[in-house]
Write an enzyme that holds these catalytic residues in place. Structure first.
Site, PDB file in Angstrom:
ATOM      1  N   LYS A 180       1.146  -1.381  -0.374  1.00  0.00           N
ATOM      2  CA  LYS A 180      -0.429   0.310  -0.230  1.00  0.00           C
ATOM      3  C   LYS A 180       1.255   0.935  -0.849  1.00  0.00           C
ATOM      4  O   LYS A 180       0.206   2.147   0.156  1.00  0.00           O
ATOM      5  CB  LYS A 180      -1.166  -0.077   1.166  1.00  0.00           C
ATOM      6  CG  LYS A 180      -2.092  -1.217   1.192  1.00  0.00           C
ATOM      7  CD  LYS A 180      -3.036  -0.873  -0.013  1.00  0.00           C
ATOM      8  CE  LYS A 180      -4.403  -1.291   0.587  1.00  0.00           C
ATOM      9  NZ  LYS A 180      -4.510  -1.920   0.607  1.00  0.00           N
TER      10      LYS A 180
ATOM     11  N   SER B 121       0.778  -9.876  -0.346  1.00  0.00           N
ATOM     12  CA  SER B 121       0.319  -8.831  -0.328  1.00  0.00           C
ATOM     13  C   SER B 121       0.802  -8.271   1.083  1.00  0.00           C
ATOM     14  O   SER B 121       1.440  -6.571   1.415  1.00  0.00           O
ATOM     15  CB  SER B 121      -0.596  -8.773  -1.222  1.00  0.00           C
ATOM     16  OG  SER B 121      -1.763  -8.919  -0.289  1.00  0.00           O
TER      17      SER B 121
END
Ligand SMILES: *Cc1c(COP(=O)(O)O)cnc(C)c1O
Length: 335
Positions: A60, A314
């Site tokens: 992110k 992720s």
């Protein structure tokens, strides 16, 4: 894949943004690492894109920095506000501190404590509101309207999507030979949109496969309906992807660039966390293991072998205490 000229122009627009995104002022180029045990078990070559190794332990930071760095001086001075399940929050907090921007972040009350601390330790204001992301989002949008601060979406923004797309740029540079499919975890669709736009522009033969939690399968619902739909509720075990509606910008890309979407159960995620641990000795959070869970399901269903399959690993932001539950469920799933 046949694309219209307008669709091709959209992809080109994103590829240019991705190539120009200055994410490496804060993000790192993560390894694309072989997973030998999984590869052996599945009869395919499995590669893990290690986004859990970013400074905030998830990808992110790429999108958050790319968005914040492009704000005007006036917008920077007013500060930013965002809603996040926790990983985007940490990305925004770090990027804001780096750029000297004041940041307020609304997170659901169910957010793992270490994500809340990850925000506060980086100097941003953390407000806990709503039991899941959709409620936090509504509150943050209202605060943005009242305060004049710039709202920074965790996924529904072209700059955020372009920042996340730098993951694909790295993958294609790191692995230049045969590559059959890239499995991408999906929450609001920012990551998969950035990856799909880049890959389908340059290597359209590579399959892009989205993987969702069965408790927040909003991309699949939108593809079936032919338009974005809002799920009545979302489950939060995979808290990083607990989103009720796919982003509008992301869906514009996904509707013609995503080859397939799979959904997996919480127990399959726990088993995948163990698989990743066995190959890397590192722990992922539930959302971080979606892509590996998706690969296992895909190989079992299609019977493919000898293929090169990439999973985006992720994120790694999981409370230590949750590991007991994960280990128990992984053992049940293995029976
Ligand atoms: C945000 C997030 C995702 C999903 O990304 P979207 O852009 O919302 O689809 C997947 N995994 C982790 C760990 C995340 O934090």
């Amino acid at each position: 894949m046949t694309v219209t000229p307008a669709e091709q122009a959209l992809l080109e627009h994103y590829v240019k943004k991705i190539l120009a995104a200055p994410v490496y002022e804060l993000a790192v180029r993560t390894p694309l690492q072989a997973a030998p045990a999984l590869s052996e078990t599945l009869g395919n070559r499995i590669l893990l894109k290690r986004e859990d190794l970013q400074p905030t332990f998830s990808f992110k930071i790429r999108g958050a920095y790319n968005k914040l760095v492009q704000l005007t001086p006036e917008q920077r001075a007013r500060g930013v506000i965002t809603a996040s399940a926790g990983n985007h929050a940490q990305g925004v907090a770090l990027a804001a501190r780096e750029l000297g921007i004041s940041a307020s972040i609304v997170m659901p009350t169910t957010t793992p404590q270490l994500k809340v601390l990850g925000v506060r330790n980086r100097g941003a204001e953390a407000l806990l509101h709503g039991e899941s992301f959709p409620f936090a989002l509504a509150y943050a949008l209202e605060l943005a309207r009242r305060s004049g601060r710039e709202f920074v979406s965790p996924f529904d923004d072209p700059e955020v999507i372009a920042g996340q797309g730098t993951v694909a740029m790295e993958i294609l540079r790191q692995h230049q030979g045969r590559l059959d499919a890239i499995f991408v975890p999906v929450g609001g669709g920012g990551l998969i949109a950035g990856i799909a736009a880049y890959v389908k522009y340059l290597r359209p033969e590579i399959r892009i496969i989205g993987v969702e939690s069965q408790h927040s399968a909003c991309l699949q619902a939108a593809l079936v309906a032919g338009e974005r739909v809002s799920l009545p509720g979302v489950g939060t075990f995979a808290d990083g992807v607990a989103v009720a509606q796919i982003g509008a910008h992301g869906f514009e890309v996904c509707r013609f660039c995503v080859d397939e979407v799979l959904t997996v159960s919480d127990d399959q995620l726990c088993a995948a966390i163990k698989d990743i641990y066995d190959d890397t000795r590192s722990i992922t959070e539930p959302s971080g293991a979606l892509a590996v869970a998706g690969i296992k399901q895909y190989v079992a269903r299609t019977g493919v072998h000898g293929q090169v399959l990439v999973a985006i690993d992720s994120g790694a932001n999981i409370n230590f205490e949750s590991l007991r539950h994960v280990a128990e469920r992984a053992a049940v799933e293995a029976l």
